[in-house]
Design an enzyme around this catalytic site. Sequence first.
Site, PDB file in Angstrom:
ATOM      1  N   GLY A 190       0.834  -1.198   0.000  1.00 48.54           N
ATOM      2  CA  GLY A 190       0.000   0.000   0.000  1.00 48.54           C
ATOM      3  C   GLY A 190       0.865   1.243   0.000  1.00 48.54           C
ATOM      4  O   GLY A 190       2.046   1.169   0.341  1.00 48.54           O
ATOM      5  N   CYS A 247       5.261  -6.075   1.410  1.00 47.57           N
ATOM      6  CA  CYS A 247       5.626  -4.659   1.415  1.00 47.57           C
ATOM      7  C   CYS A 247       4.995  -3.932   2.610  1.00 47.57           C
ATOM      8  O   CYS A 247       5.368  -4.185   3.751  1.00 47.57           O
ATOM      9  CB  CYS A 247       5.269  -4.040   0.072  1.00 47.57           C
ATOM     10  SG  CYS A 247       6.049  -2.454  -0.186  1.00 47.57           S
ATOM     11  N   TYR A 248       4.002  -3.063   2.391  1.00 42.53           N
ATOM     12  CA  TYR A 248       3.342  -2.391   3.525  1.00 42.53           C
ATOM     13  C   TYR A 248       2.752  -3.441   4.481  1.00 42.53           C
ATOM     14  O   TYR A 248       2.693  -3.228   5.688  1.00 42.53           O
ATOM     15  CB  TYR A 248       2.246  -1.459   2.990  1.00 42.53           C
ATOM     16  CG  TYR A 248       1.450  -0.761   4.060  1.00 42.53           C
ATOM     17  CD1 TYR A 248       1.915   0.399   4.651  1.00 42.53           C
ATOM     18  CD2 TYR A 248       0.214  -1.272   4.478  1.00 42.53           C
ATOM     19  CE1 TYR A 248       1.177   1.044   5.643  1.00 42.53           C
ATOM     20  CE2 TYR A 248      -0.532  -0.638   5.461  1.00 42.53           C
ATOM     21  CZ  TYR A 248      -0.044   0.520   6.037  1.00 42.53           C
ATOM     22  OH  TYR A 248      -0.776   1.145   7.008  1.00 42.53           O
ATOM     23  N   HIS A 276       7.719  -7.661  -3.982  1.00 45.10           N
ATOM     24  CA  HIS A 276       6.383  -8.031  -4.477  1.00 45.10           C
ATOM     25  C   HIS A 276       6.431  -9.357  -5.248  1.00 45.10           C
ATOM     26  O   HIS A 276       6.790  -9.366  -6.427  1.00 45.10           O
ATOM     27  CB  HIS A 276       5.844  -6.928  -5.392  1.00 45.10           C
ATOM     28  CG  HIS A 276       5.483  -5.688  -4.638  1.00 45.10           C
ATOM     29  ND1 HIS A 276       4.210  -5.451  -4.174  1.00 45.10           N
ATOM     30  CD2 HIS A 276       6.239  -4.644  -4.233  1.00 45.10           C
ATOM     31  CE1 HIS A 276       4.183  -4.301  -3.529  1.00 45.10           C
ATOM     32  NE2 HIS A 276       5.402  -3.789  -3.545  1.00 45.10           N
ATOM     33  N   GLU A 287       4.046 -10.941  -6.411  1.00 50.46           N
ATOM     34  CA  GLU A 287       2.988 -10.982  -7.438  1.00 50.46           C
ATOM     35  C   GLU A 287       3.409 -10.321  -8.742  1.00 50.46           C
ATOM     36  O   GLU A 287       2.772 -10.508  -9.774  1.00 50.46           O
ATOM     37  CB  GLU A 287       1.702 -10.320  -6.902  1.00 50.46           C
ATOM     38  CG  GLU A 287       1.737  -8.791  -6.744  1.00 50.46           C
ATOM     39  CD  GLU A 287       2.407  -8.300  -5.464  1.00 50.46           C
ATOM     40  OE1 GLU A 287       3.150  -9.087  -4.851  1.00 50.46           O
ATOM     41  OE2 GLU A 287       2.218  -7.133  -5.099  1.00 50.46           O
ATOM     42  N   ASP A 321      -6.909  -4.875 -27.110  1.00 52.10           N
ATOM     43  CA  ASP A 321      -7.993  -4.844 -26.108  1.00 52.10           C
ATOM     44  C   ASP A 321      -9.346  -4.579 -26.760  1.00 52.10           C
ATOM     45  O   ASP A 321     -10.304  -5.320 -26.547  1.00 52.10           O
ATOM     46  CB  ASP A 321      -7.747  -3.747 -25.049  1.00 52.10           C
ATOM     47  CG  ASP A 321      -6.409  -3.912 -24.357  1.00 52.10           C
ATOM     48  OD1 ASP A 321      -5.827  -5.000 -24.458  1.00 52.10           O
ATOM     49  OD2 ASP A 321      -5.940  -2.942 -23.730  1.00 52.10           O
ATOM     50  N   LYS A 347      -3.323  -7.641 -19.527  1.00 54.21           N
ATOM     51  CA  LYS A 347      -2.951  -7.698 -20.943  1.00 54.21           C
ATOM     52  C   LYS A 347      -2.629  -9.124 -21.413  1.00 54.21           C
ATOM     53  O   LYS A 347      -3.083  -9.548 -22.472  1.00 54.21           O
ATOM     54  CB  LYS A 347      -1.742  -6.783 -21.155  1.00 54.21           C
ATOM     55  CG  LYS A 347      -1.338  -6.574 -22.569  1.00 54.21           C
ATOM     56  CD  LYS A 347      -2.410  -5.862 -23.368  1.00 54.21           C
ATOM     57  CE  LYS A 347      -2.084  -4.465 -23.674  1.00 54.21           C
ATOM     58  NZ  LYS A 347      -3.187  -3.678 -24.162  1.00 54.21           N
TER      59      LYS A 347
END
Length: 507
Positions: A53, A80-81, A166, A168, A226, A363
């Site tokens: 965050g 992280c946060y 991170h 992810e 897209d 994407k």
Amino acid sequence: MILIVDFGSQTTHLIGRRLNYLGFENEIINPNDANKKLKSISKSIKGIIFSGGPASVYEKNAPSINKEIFKLNIPILGICYGLQSIAYLLGGKVISKNREYGPEKLLIKSKSFLFESFPQQSIVWMSHGDQVVKLPFGFKILASTKKVKETAIGDEKRKIYGVQFHPEIHHTEMGNLLLENFAKKICGLLPEKKPFLVKEIVDQIKNQWLSQNQGKAISAVSGGVDSTVATLLVQKAIGKNVVPIYIDTGLMRDENEKAVKKFFKDNLKIIRAKRIFLKKLKNITNPEKKRKIIGKTYIEIFEKEAKKIKDAKFLVQGTIYSDIVESGQSKGNSAKIKSHHNVGGLPKKMNLKLIEPLKNYYKDEVRLIGKMLGLPKEVINIQPFPGPGYAIRIIGKVTEKRVEKIKKIDKILNNILKKHDIFQKIFQSFPVLTGIKSTAVKGDERVYGEVVAIRIYESVDIMSASWAKIPYHVLDEIVKEITEKIPDISRVVYDISTKPPSTMEWE
Ligand code: XMP
């Protein structure tokens, strides 16, 4: 399932997506709702992840979680946060010290379930200003970077872990393994992979259409993957009721128009609107204003066109999840980075109902759906081009002359990359007119001309990017051709910033 407490990270949704990909069911919840539900937390929750965050734990109103959560005996992973929150709430110390943005080398320091099967060294991606400097009681250091010793910490007895990087983010080399270790080895979950079905998306569109009075849907096509995939999905659901419309803003690549003409031959409408856009952008230099003006003008033109189409009730947009997160419009507390035109520019009251079949996808998933729809490789891998087009690649005022200039430079750059077989392999490549002037000597004469920046980078899901290691001789060729062919360009610089911290576009 795993509960993800969203402290407002740009990549919270990505954590869920990675877990889905690995076969672990999950749900994102904001900290206030999590606090309310603590007492009645469902037995099906086998693990909790605290996201990153933008706040600092000491900030007034920083998102927080009730300490009781640590007494539930459910494994916890803080990212992280999330790590900083764990340390702070359990009596450790967090300070603002070594900032790390982008790639760092992670060194494993201690054996743990979290890092099982990890190599001794791997690359992780960071985006933090604060760090943990004192561990809470019972914790030990599991992994470090050169600058930050307390990069990964854990209390294996209580099954509480925290990582400063991170996992992810696609660019974190062993990120999926870390999440898998947490889910499998620490939470004791078994993966259950669900097949990814285009039919489900098509059915959803059809249901929306049926339940909202049917009618025609006009589709904002741009030639990019897209909007092409979104329109094809809607066509599959409601057939000829879709009318693709391409607005020629004068700010797009010529390839965009070629692509829409090729794809939507039957009932495509092209609206020439270059003059309107240039007029509205006159003297505007603020990037967010540019975006908002373009978005608003775009939608005004669409609404006008819709009135000409009998029974038009819907607007199809190729919005994808990263557009929504960056625009600060996701359900969580994520910060606004930039208002993507298809998100930030829409008027509050709109006569058309939105159909956005891709708004929960990234994407690479959109490209996968495109592949499942049978689209050729050239279309699936087409470089993304932002909706506001060249306007956000021209720093400062957008004039016809500057648009013509950047178009020429863009063509030079991308023709060279195509010639060397690089264009198809990278995520995006483009010039930026920086608005900065510098001195050059051309043919013994002083030229005080504009500096062009070149951005070429690699990415998978847009949430992180690394600069492309273009061979020096190709860079040489690019600089030479631009400075020779474009008279008032004084120099060309190559931007080697990663995302994070730098976004892909300059504005
Ligand atoms: P950033 O600069 O946010 O870019 O790292 C991420 C991706 O989004 C594109 N982009 C935009 N696309 N409207 C769009 O439709 C916008 O306002 C916008 N800003 C950035 C960018 O080209 C990249 O693919």
